[in-house]
Design a protein around this motif. Structure first.
Motif, short mmCIF file in Angstrom:
data_model
loop_
_atom_site.label_atom_id
_atom_site.label_comp_id
_atom_site.label_asym_id
_atom_site.label_seq_id
_atom_site.Cartn_x
_atom_site.Cartn_y
_atom_site.Cartn_z
N ASN A 317 -15.96 25.37 -11.68
CA ASN A 317 -17.18 25.19 -10.51
C ASN A 317 -18.14 26.47 -10.21
OD1 ASN A 317 -15.93 22.42 -9.96
ND2 ASN A 317 -14.42 23.42 -8.61
N ARG A 318 -18.09 27.36 -11.33
CA ARG A 318 -19.27 28.22 -11.17
C ARG A 318 -20.33 27.70 -12.07
NH1 ARG A 318 -17.76 32.88 -13.49
NH2 ARG A 318 -15.84 32.31 -14.48
N THR A 319 -21.17 26.74 -11.49
CA THR A 319 -21.95 26.02 -12.16
C THR A 319 -23.30 26.82 -12.73
OG1 THR A 319 -21.24 23.89 -11.34
CG2 THR A 319 -23.56 24.02 -12.56
N ASP A 320 -23.62 27.65 -11.77
CA ASP A 320 -25.16 28.59 -12.08
C ASP A 320 -24.60 29.36 -12.99
OD1 ASP A 320 -26.50 27.20 -10.21
OD2 ASP A 320 -25.87 28.38 -8.25
N ASP A 321 -23.44 30.07 -12.91
CA ASP A 321 -23.08 31.16 -13.86
C ASP A 321 -22.96 30.54 -15.22
OD1 ASP A 321 -22.95 32.97 -12.12
OD2 ASP A 321 -20.73 33.03 -11.72
N ALA A 322 -22.39 29.54 -15.50
CA ALA A 322 -22.18 28.58 -16.58
C ALA A 322 -23.63 28.25 -17.21
CB ALA A 322 -21.46 27.25 -16.50
N LEU A 323 -24.60 27.89 -16.54
CA LEU A 323 -25.73 27.31 -17.00
C LEU A 323 -26.77 28.40 -17.26
CD1 LEU A 323 -26.75 24.47 -14.45
CD2 LEU A 323 -25.86 24.44 -16.75
N ASP A 324 -26.61 29.60 -16.46
CA ASP A 324 -27.33 30.75 -16.73
C ASP A 324 -26.88 31.36 -18.47
OD1 ASP A 324 -28.67 30.74 -14.67
OD2 ASP A 324 -27.54 32.24 -13.48
N SER A 325 -25.47 31.53 -18.46
CA SER A 325 -25.13 31.79 -19.77
C SER A 325 -25.38 31.25 -20.91
CB SER A 325 -23.45 31.99 -19.68
OG SER A 325 -23.03 33.15 -18.60
N LEU A 326 -25.44 29.91 -20.79
CA LEU A 326 -25.71 28.90 -21.78
C LEU A 326 -27.20 28.95 -22.15
CD1 LEU A 326 -23.50 25.99 -20.90
CD2 LEU A 326 -23.21 27.32 -22.77
N ASP A 327 -28.06 29.13 -21.05
CA ASP A 327 -29.51 29.29 -21.27
C ASP A 327 -29.94 30.46 -22.02
OD1 ASP A 327 -30.13 26.80 -20.10
OD2 ASP A 327 -30.56 27.81 -18.06
N ARG A 328 -29.04 31.68 -21.80
CA ARG A 328 -29.33 32.89 -22.47
C ARG A 328 -28.79 32.59 -24.06
NH1 ARG A 328 -27.26 35.17 -17.81
NH2 ARG A 328 -25.31 35.43 -18.72
N LEU A 329 -27.71 32.04 -24.28
CA LEU A 329 -27.11 31.76 -25.69
C LEU A 329 -28.17 30.85 -26.45
CD1 LEU A 329 -23.40 31.06 -25.41
CD2 LEU A 329 -24.73 32.71 -26.78
N ALA A 330 -28.73 29.77 -25.75
CA ALA A 330 -29.65 28.83 -26.33
C ALA A 330 -30.95 29.68 -26.96
CB ALA A 330 -29.88 27.76 -25.36
N HIS A 331 -31.23 30.41 -26.02
CA HIS A 331 -32.48 31.50 -26.35
C HIS A 331 -32.25 32.19 -27.54
CE1 HIS A 331 -36.32 33.47 -25.72
NE2 HIS A 331 -35.38 34.46 -25.87
N GLU A 332 -31.05 32.72 -27.52
CA GLU A 332 -30.68 33.53 -28.87
C GLU A 332 -30.46 32.76 -29.96
OE1 GLU A 332 -27.36 35.74 -27.60
OE2 GLU A 332 -28.25 36.61 -25.99
N LEU A 333 -29.93 31.45 -29.84
CA LEU A 333 -29.74 30.47 -31.12
C LEU A 333 -30.46 29.21 -30.88
CD1 LEU A 333 -25.67 31.30 -30.98
CD2 LEU A 333 -27.37 32.35 -32.67
N PRO A 334 -31.51 29.23 -30.91
CA PRO A 334 -32.14 28.03 -30.64
C PRO A 334 -32.27 26.74 -31.46
CG PRO A 334 -33.89 29.70 -31.82
CD PRO A 334 -32.60 30.32 -31.42
N ASP A 335 -31.50 27.05 -32.60
CA ASP A 335 -31.18 25.96 -33.73
C ASP A 335 -30.08 25.22 -33.41
OD1 ASP A 335 -33.79 26.50 -35.10
OD2 ASP A 335 -32.68 27.87 -36.31
N LEU A 336 -29.28 25.82 -32.34
CA LEU A 336 -27.74 24.88 -31.96
C LEU A 336 -28.17 24.19 -31.04
CD1 LEU A 336 -25.21 27.82 -32.84
CD2 LEU A 336 -26.05 26.04 -34.24
N SER A 337 -28.31 22.75 -31.09
CA SER A 337 -28.60 21.67 -29.92
C SER A 337 -27.43 21.76 -29.29
CB SER A 337 -28.82 20.38 -30.60
OG SER A 337 -30.24 20.42 -31.42
N LEU A 338 -26.09 22.10 -29.63
CA LEU A 338 -24.88 21.74 -28.93
C LEU A 338 -24.92 22.71 -27.70
CD1 LEU A 338 -22.30 23.96 -29.17
CD2 LEU A 338 -22.59 23.65 -31.39
N ILE A 339 -25.47 23.77 -27.77
CA ILE A 339 -25.48 24.71 -26.65
C ILE A 339 -26.32 24.19 -25.41
CG2 ILE A 339 -26.12 26.99 -25.65
CD1 ILE A 339 -25.90 28.12 -28.66
N PRO A 340 -27.67 23.79 -25.47
CA PRO A 340 -28.30 23.25 -24.47
C PRO A 340 -27.85 21.92 -24.02
CG PRO A 340 -29.78 22.95 -26.53
CD PRO A 340 -28.57 23.86 -26.70
#
Length: 480
Positions: A317-340
């Motif tokens: 239930n640490r939703t904000d932490d999870a979303l922030d981490s995934l957003d950073r990953l999505a920025h680094e790996l923009p071709d992986l749709s599974l992350i967003p």
């Protein structure tokens, strides 16, 4: 695994052959129990596979994970052009079981247990199992086995089907006991006959792996790992090896063949490690640290570790932490749709519908064909705009006409948008795809009554035809 025993539903396949009138787009877009076909699989094999899949769903627990399903389909799409199975429509079914297993069924059904991800440390290792299963399909081992069975004993296959379904679904000892009840001589004959099939599937699978850009060395490596696992378990083989026996001779043969093939260069794509992280977390929901420990054992890319950390944060239930981490990953790996897409899922599970919808729509603008995002968008629209949800799910149901989950959502969208007949129709499809044919027939009867009440006699006629198809299918199923 169940490939070896699907002969026991031949009676059902023969009866299903009577369901030969397809329902086209102008017939309200309903799927057909026997639709499709291919240049490789016969109509009989195709219908057999679809009939078997419905029974399998009724007796096992599905793993509903669109992101993982899309990944498995992508691996198969790489292998299929080199697997010599023609234009067969492959249907993937994920099984919620920690047992190490995968199987192929005539007609293009490919099943994968969550436990296979746990065991296979790399994408090449995972692909080696799928390539082997496609090898069975390409060589039409079911049809060839049928010829052999007709020379021996057909009746014992029914008992083997029951046992194998139980075992595949996690029944373990109960399934093995059921199989032991079959005639020992017959089983021994079939196992001996199947060893040639295993060698053929290995050969075809290795060639397909090399041509598709996977490392064929992964196949003998997987066999050795399975052999070690058997030894560690005191001689009790994993489910996969019950019908795919591994011997020193087989390992030697695959190693020799792999040595003659070009080994693809190892890439840095973290996709498989991330999908594996999803499976490990699924298998260790009560102890997520175990999922992380197992993932780290095989030296995954750091991005996969960060991805799993985000998934664990969401579970806590640490939703904000999870979303922030995934957003950073999505920025680094923009071709992986599974992350967003994972971030959108987490936002929805946390009750943030608006944010989840925005994320899903952003994915679809960049990757219009990404099914998990389209399904997520439709699911969110169910709460806010049922009409749009209905239209979106109608389109998805035509793309995935064998997916019960789509029809369950379509039934809900129809109900919320005032389409009463379609609500009953979609529910009937969801039930028949899940193996609940009696309940599906009752749903169609209600739908027909509603259509007549509304003076929609064209729809009533279509429903009557569909009901006749369901009744014929039920008659076949009762003979199994």
């Amino acid at each position: 695994m169940l490939r070896k025993i699907t002969t026991s539903v031949l009676v059902g396949a023969l009866a299903l052959a009577s369901l030969s009138t397809p329902l086209h787009a102008d017939d309200y877009g309903l799927p057909s129990l026997g639709s499709g076909g291919s240049s490789v699989s016969s109509d009989e094999e195709h219908r057999l596979g679809r009939a078997w899949l419905r029974q399998f769903r009724a007796q096992t627990q599905a793993w509903q994970d669109p992101i993982t399903q899309r990944y498995v389909e992508s691996v198969l799409s790489r292998l299929l052009p080199y697997s010599d199975i023609g234009n067969t429509q492959v249907i993937v079914t994920l099984v919620d079981s920690r047992l190490l297993n995968a199987f192929a069924v005539p007609g293009g059904i490919v099943g994968v247990n969550a436990g296979l991800f746990s065991f296979a440390p790399s994408e090449d290792a995972f692909a080696s199992v799928l390539a082997h299963e496609l090898g069975h399909l390409s060589q039409r081992h079911f049809a060839r086995r049928m010829e052999r069975i007709e020379e021996t004993q057909l009746p014992t296959m029914a008992a083997m089907l029951a046992g194998m379904v139980i075992a595949a679904g996690g029944g373990g000892n109960a399934g093995l006991a059921a199989m032991a009840g079959s005639q020992a001589a017959f089983i021994q004959d079939q196992l001996a006959y199947s060893r040639r099939f295993e060698q053929e599937a290995d050969r075809v699978g290795l060639d397909a792996m090399a041509d598709a850009g996977f490392d064929p060395q992964a196949m003998p490596a997987m066999f050795r790992a399975m052999q070690r696992l058997t030894s560690l378990q005191g001689g009790n083989p994993p489910e996969f090896l019950l019908t795919h026996p591994v011997t020193e001779s087989r390992i030697s043969d695959t190693q020799s063949r792999a040595d003659q093939l070009h080994a693809a260069a190892s890439g840095q794509d973290p996709t498989y490690a991330m999908i594996r992280a999803r499976a490990l977390l699924k298998l260790n929901q009560d102890a997520p640290t175990q999922a992380m420990s197992q993932l780290r054992q095989d030296n995954p890319p750091q991005s996969a570790i960060l991805y799993l950390e985000a998934l664990i944060a969401a579970e806590q239930n640490r939703t904000d932490d999870a979303l922030d981490s995934l957003d950073r990953l999505a920025h680094e790996l923009p071709d992986l749709s599974l992350i967003p897409a994972s971030a959108a899922e987490i936002a929805l599970e946390a009750g943030r519908r608006g944010a989840a919808l925005e994320r899903a729509q952003r994915i679809l603008r960049l990757s219009p064909g990404y099914f998990p995002a389209a399904l997520l968008q439709a699911d969110i629209l169910l709460q806010t705009d049922p009409d749009r949800a209905f239209d979106a799910l109608r389109e998805l149901s035509q793309q995935a006409s064998e997916d019960p989950q789509i029809f369950a959502l379509l039934a809900e969208a129809a109900g919320r948008s005032g389409r009463e007949i379609w609500g009953h129709l979609a529910r009937a499809e969801q039930l028949q795809l899940s193996g609940s044919i009696d309940r599906a027939i009752r749903q169609l009867e209600v739908a027909e009554d509603v259509a007549k009440r509304d003076n929609n006699f064209g729809m009533a006629s279509r429903i009557q035809q569909r009901r006749r198809e369901y009744l014929e299918y039920r008659t076949a199923a009762q003979q199994l």
